[in-house]
Design an enzyme around this catalytic site. Structure first.
Site, PDB file in Angstrom:
ATOM      1  N   THR A   1      -2.113  -2.747   7.855  1.00  0.00           N
ATOM      2  CA  THR A   1      -3.142  -3.075   7.059  1.00  0.00           C
ATOM      3  C   THR A   1      -2.733  -3.940   6.003  1.00  0.00           C
ATOM      4  O   THR A   1      -1.847  -3.390   5.130  1.00  0.00           O
ATOM      5  CB  THR A   1      -4.094  -2.235   6.821  1.00  0.00           C
TER       6      THR A   1
ATOM      7  N   ASN B   1      -3.121  -4.992   2.448  1.00  0.00           N
ATOM      8  CA  ASN B   1      -3.942  -4.437   1.570  1.00  0.00           C
ATOM      9  C   ASN B   1      -4.180  -5.676   0.435  1.00  0.00           C
ATOM     10  O   ASN B   1      -3.060  -6.448  -0.017  1.00  0.00           O
ATOM     11  CB  ASN B   1      -3.159  -3.229   0.745  1.00  0.00           C
TER      12      ASN B   1
ATOM     13  N   GLU C   1      -8.380  -2.526   3.072  1.00  0.00           N
ATOM     14  CA  GLU C   1      -7.493  -2.569   4.088  1.00  0.00           C
ATOM     15  C   GLU C   1      -7.568  -3.513   5.512  1.00  0.00           C
ATOM     16  O   GLU C   1      -8.097  -2.740   6.370  1.00  0.00           O
ATOM     17  CB  GLU C   1      -7.093  -0.784   4.599  1.00  0.00           C
TER      18      GLU C   1
ATOM     19  N   LYS D   1       3.697   2.666   9.805  1.00  0.00           N
ATOM     20  CA  LYS D   1       4.570   3.598  10.126  1.00  0.00           C
ATOM     21  C   LYS D   1       3.934   4.889  10.782  1.00  0.00           C
ATOM     22  O   LYS D   1       4.269   5.416  11.716  1.00  0.00           O
ATOM     23  CB  LYS D   1       5.265   4.359   8.766  1.00  0.00           C
TER      24      LYS D   1
ATOM     25  N   GLY E   1       0.843  -1.095  -0.216  1.00  0.00           N
ATOM     26  CA  GLY E   1       0.265  -0.102  -0.011  1.00  0.00           C
ATOM     27  C   GLY E   1       0.819   1.229  -0.075  1.00  0.00           C
ATOM     28  O   GLY E   1       1.946   1.210  -0.551  1.00  0.00           O
TER      29      GLY E   1
ATOM     30  N   HIS F   1      -4.088  -9.924  15.183  1.00  0.00           N
ATOM     31  CA  HIS F   1      -3.018 -10.979  15.720  1.00  0.00           C
ATOM     32  C   HIS F   1      -1.656 -10.321  15.528  1.00  0.00           C
ATOM     33  O   HIS F   1      -1.550  -9.555  14.518  1.00  0.00           O
ATOM     34  CB  HIS F   1      -3.312 -12.365  14.811  1.00  0.00           C
TER      35      HIS F   1
ATOM     36  N   ARG G   1     -19.397   1.317  10.788  1.00  0.00           N
ATOM     37  CA  ARG G   1     -19.617   2.687  10.657  1.00  0.00           C
ATOM     38  C   ARG G   1     -19.039   3.148   9.159  1.00  0.00           C
ATOM     39  O   ARG G   1     -18.255   2.215   8.425  1.00  0.00           O
ATOM     40  CB  ARG G   1     -18.927   3.264  11.836  1.00  0.00           C
TER      41      ARG G   1
HETATM   42  P1  ADP Z   1       1.024  -1.049   3.233  1.00  0.00           P
HETATM   43  O1  ADP Z   1       1.022   0.622   3.069  1.00  0.00           O
HETATM   44  O2  ADP Z   1       2.209  -1.687   2.449  1.00  0.00           O
HETATM   45  O3  ADP Z   1       0.024  -2.125   3.271  1.00  0.00           O
HETATM   46  P2  ADP Z   1       1.486  -1.323   6.166  1.00  0.00           P
HETATM   47  O4  ADP Z   1       2.179  -0.252   6.920  1.00  0.00           O
HETATM   48  O5  ADP Z   1       0.024  -1.152   6.093  1.00  0.00           O
HETATM   49  O6  ADP Z   1       1.855  -1.300   4.722  1.00  0.00           O
HETATM   50  O7  ADP Z   1       1.849  -2.761   6.601  1.00  0.00           O
HETATM   51  C1  ADP Z   1       1.037  -3.867   6.233  1.00  0.00           C
HETATM   52  C2  ADP Z   1       1.943  -5.135   6.111  1.00  0.00           C
HETATM   53  O8  ADP Z   1       2.296  -5.347   7.272  1.00  0.00           O
HETATM   54  C3  ADP Z   1       1.027  -6.169   5.813  1.00  0.00           C
HETATM   55  O9  ADP Z   1       1.065  -6.296   4.286  1.00  0.00           O
HETATM   56  C4  ADP Z   1       1.557  -7.295   6.216  1.00  0.00           C
HETATM   57  O10 ADP Z   1       2.630  -8.078   5.446  1.00  0.00           O
HETATM   58  C5  ADP Z   1       2.155  -6.871   7.380  1.00  0.00           C
HETATM   59  N1  ADP Z   1       1.575  -7.314   8.684  1.00  0.00           N
HETATM   60  C6  ADP Z   1       2.196  -7.603   9.870  1.00  0.00           C
HETATM   61  N2  ADP Z   1       1.079  -7.700  10.939  1.00  0.00           N
HETATM   62  C7  ADP Z   1      -0.034  -7.414  10.416  1.00  0.00           C
HETATM   63  C8  ADP Z   1      -1.385  -7.260  10.795  1.00  0.00           C
HETATM   64  N3  ADP Z   1      -1.733  -7.854  12.188  1.00  0.00           N
HETATM   65  N4  ADP Z   1      -2.503  -7.022  10.088  1.00  0.00           N
HETATM   66  C9  ADP Z   1      -2.183  -6.750   8.726  1.00  0.00           C
HETATM   67  N5  ADP Z   1      -1.074  -6.847   8.424  1.00  0.00           N
HETATM   68  C10 ADP Z   1       0.257  -7.056   9.131  1.00  0.00           C
HETATM   69  N1  RBF Z   2      -9.115   6.190   7.539  1.00  0.00           N
HETATM   70  C1  RBF Z   2      -9.952   7.231   7.412  1.00  0.00           C
HETATM   71  O1  RBF Z   2      -9.434   8.319   6.667  1.00  0.00           O
HETATM   72  N2  RBF Z   2     -11.267   7.239   7.947  1.00  0.00           N
HETATM   73  C2  RBF Z   2     -11.768   6.187   8.686  1.00  0.00           C
HETATM   74  O2  RBF Z   2     -12.685   6.273   9.219  1.00  0.00           O
HETATM   75  C3  RBF Z   2     -10.740   5.007   8.742  1.00  0.00           C
HETATM   76  N3  RBF Z   2     -11.226   3.938   9.637  1.00  0.00           N
HETATM   77  C4  RBF Z   2     -10.351   2.896   9.376  1.00  0.00           C
HETATM   78  C5  RBF Z   2     -10.977   1.894  10.235  1.00  0.00           C
HETATM   79  C6  RBF Z   2     -10.144   0.700  10.310  1.00  0.00           C
HETATM   80  C7  RBF Z   2     -10.601  -0.538  11.156  1.00  0.00           C
HETATM   81  C8  RBF Z   2      -8.888   0.400   9.666  1.00  0.00           C
HETATM   82  C9  RBF Z   2      -8.158  -0.595   9.737  1.00  0.00           C
HETATM   83  C10 RBF Z   2      -8.404   1.736   8.767  1.00  0.00           C
HETATM   84  C11 RBF Z   2      -9.208   2.733   8.707  1.00  0.00           C
HETATM   85  N4  RBF Z   2      -8.943   4.053   8.083  1.00  0.00           N
HETATM   86  C12 RBF Z   2      -9.531   5.063   8.360  1.00  0.00           C
HETATM   87  C13 RBF Z   2      -7.802   3.733   7.033  1.00  0.00           C
HETATM   88  C14 RBF Z   2      -6.422   4.146   7.602  1.00  0.00           C
HETATM   89  O3  RBF Z   2      -6.336   5.522   7.205  1.00  0.00           O
HETATM   90  C15 RBF Z   2      -5.404   3.268   6.863  1.00  0.00           C
HETATM   91  O4  RBF Z   2      -5.277   2.012   7.237  1.00  0.00           O
HETATM   92  C16 RBF Z   2      -4.372   4.016   6.604  1.00  0.00           C
HETATM   93  O5  RBF Z   2      -4.508   4.870   5.374  1.00  0.00           O
HETATM   94  C17 RBF Z   2      -2.987   3.141   6.044  1.00  0.00           C
HETATM   95  O6  RBF Z   2      -3.057   2.872   4.582  1.00  0.00           O
HETATM   96 MG    MG Z   3      -1.577  -1.234   4.484  1.00  0.00          MG
END
Ligand code: ADP
Ligand code: RBF
Ligand code: MG
Length: 318
Positions: free
Chosen positions: A198, A200, A250, A192, A186, A255, A275
């Site tokens: 998440t 993706n 996402e 970070k 993503g 876990h 929501r």
């Molecule tokens: P990106 O923007 O590339 O998705 P993230 O900062 O959202 O980066 O990190 C996501 C990555 O972290 C996932 O692709 C996965 O490999 C790893 N990861 C580790 N723990 C978790 C978790 N509990 N849920 C989702 N992703 C996780």
């Molecule tokens: N991003 C938003 O801008 N608004 C939201 O209401 C919002 N709700 C989220 C709820 C959950 C359960 C998760 C996992 C993410 C949510 N985010 C939301 C997304 C978040 O902005 C996203 O994970 C980051 O942009 C990282 O890619």
């Molecule tokens: Mg992600």
């Protein structure tokens, strides 16, 4: 936004909003918007009179509505654009609907998806809830009394109508839907910036499913090939805080993993809605809300109605 008690009349507009699905260039099916069927059934069973008032010709309304079991009989009044002198944005069609319902216009609630419809409803001095058909245009609907993202977010008690009774522990069960694929990169800001990783998934193969379901926060079960099945809470949409141009999927797997799993096969079954996506004034408030979502999902997934989906064979398939 207004909150007052009313005598319980509702007027439902074009919102039985259908979506035409083409197959081999023929109109073959009309899908109800998420929540439309639920809304109509709920109001009907609570004895709230409903009218359907659309600029479309009466004949084509009848044709479209015939695709939906029980809808025709749910409306006390159906009016087409050809039955009044001027269509929306003129209030004529709403005045005529109220007259036929034998209800004061001021006791009617209009649910609208279009700007001319909102203008018409307000000109008829009715309450108007807007559900814009294009969510990114919601800022244009300032004339409405409330703008919501989807019918799932409609709070009938705000309008003096009988509330929905199907929410369970702050969650709304949905017909399960399924998404899977390899975990992709993503924007790299989940972990970070938020401390919330998440995993993706690509939206490429899911444009129909994503168009069909409202953006929002959902939860369910995640199967990660060779590693197991985990609880999951997710956002699907544009992440208003970051104002993304593209929808993203996402899921946050509930876990602790010791390593990343990019490229691995992830399967999701989505069982409930929490929501709509919203914007937040600060990063801290966004993070706090996502943690609250996690707690809601974690405890709801223990309920038999949701926990049973943990055994869905889709989660283990490759
Ligand atoms: P990106 O923007 O590339 O998705 P993230 O900062 O959202 O980066 O990190 C996501 C990555 O972290 C996932 O692709 C996965 O490999 C790893 N990861 C580790 N723990 C978790 C978790 N509990 N849920 C989702 N992703 C996780
Ligand atoms: N991003 C938003 O801008 N608004 C939201 O209401 C919002 N709700 C989220 C709820 C959950 C359960 C998760 C996992 C993410 C949510 N985010 C939301 C997304 C978040 O902005 C996203 O994970 C980051 O942009 C990282 O890619
Ligand atoms: Mg992600």
């Amino acid at each position: 936004m207004l909150t007052f008690s009313r005598d319980g009349w509702l007027k439902l507009e074009t919102l039985w909003v259908h979506r035409l699905v083409t197959m081999k260039h023929r109109w073959c099916n009309i899908k109800a918007l998420p929540g439309a069927n639920r809304l109509i059934k709920h109001l009907k069973s609570n004895g709230v009179p409903m009218a359907l008032a659309s600029n479309s010709p009466r004949e084509s309304i009848d044709a479209k509505i015939s695709f939906h079991d029980g809808w025709k009989d749910s409306f006390s009044v159906i009016i087409g654009g050809d039955e009044v002198r001027t269509g929306k944005p003129s209030p004529d069609i709403f005045f005529e609907a109220a007259r036929r319902l034998k209800i004061e216009p001021s006791s009617c609630l209009v649910i609208e998806d279009s700007l001319p419809g909102v203008t018409a409803g307000k000109a008829a001095e009715m309450e108007v809830v807007a559900v814009p058909s294009l969510p990114k245009q919601s800022h244009l609907f300032t004339a409405a009394d409330e703008v919501i993202n989807s019918l799932l977010d409609l709070q009938l008690e705000k309008w003096g109508l009988p509330p929905f009774a199907d929410w369970v522990e702050r969650t709304l069960p949905v017909d399960p839907w399924y998404i899977g694929g390899p975990v992709i990169k993503g924007f790299g800001r989940g972990s970070k910036v938020l401390g919330i990783p998440t995993a993706n998934l690509s939206t490429k193969d899911y444009s129909d499913l994503l168009a069909e379901h409202p953006a929002g926060v959902y939860f369910g079960w995640a199967g990660l090939s060779g590693r197991g099945i985990f609880k999951m809470v997710m956002s699907i949409g544009w992440n208003p805080y970051f104002n993304n141009k593209e929808k993203t999927i996402e899921p946050w797997l509930l876990h602790e993993f010791t390593e990343d799993f990019y490229g691995e096969e992830l399967k999701l079954v989505i069982v409930g809605y929490i929501r709509p996506e919203v914007n937040f004034p600060t990063l801290e408030s966004l993070i706090a809300k996502i943690h609250e979502d996690r707690r809601v999902a974690e405890s709801a997934l223990e309920l038999p109605m949701y926990s049973s989906h943990k055994d869905d064979s889709y989660l283990r398939s490759s």
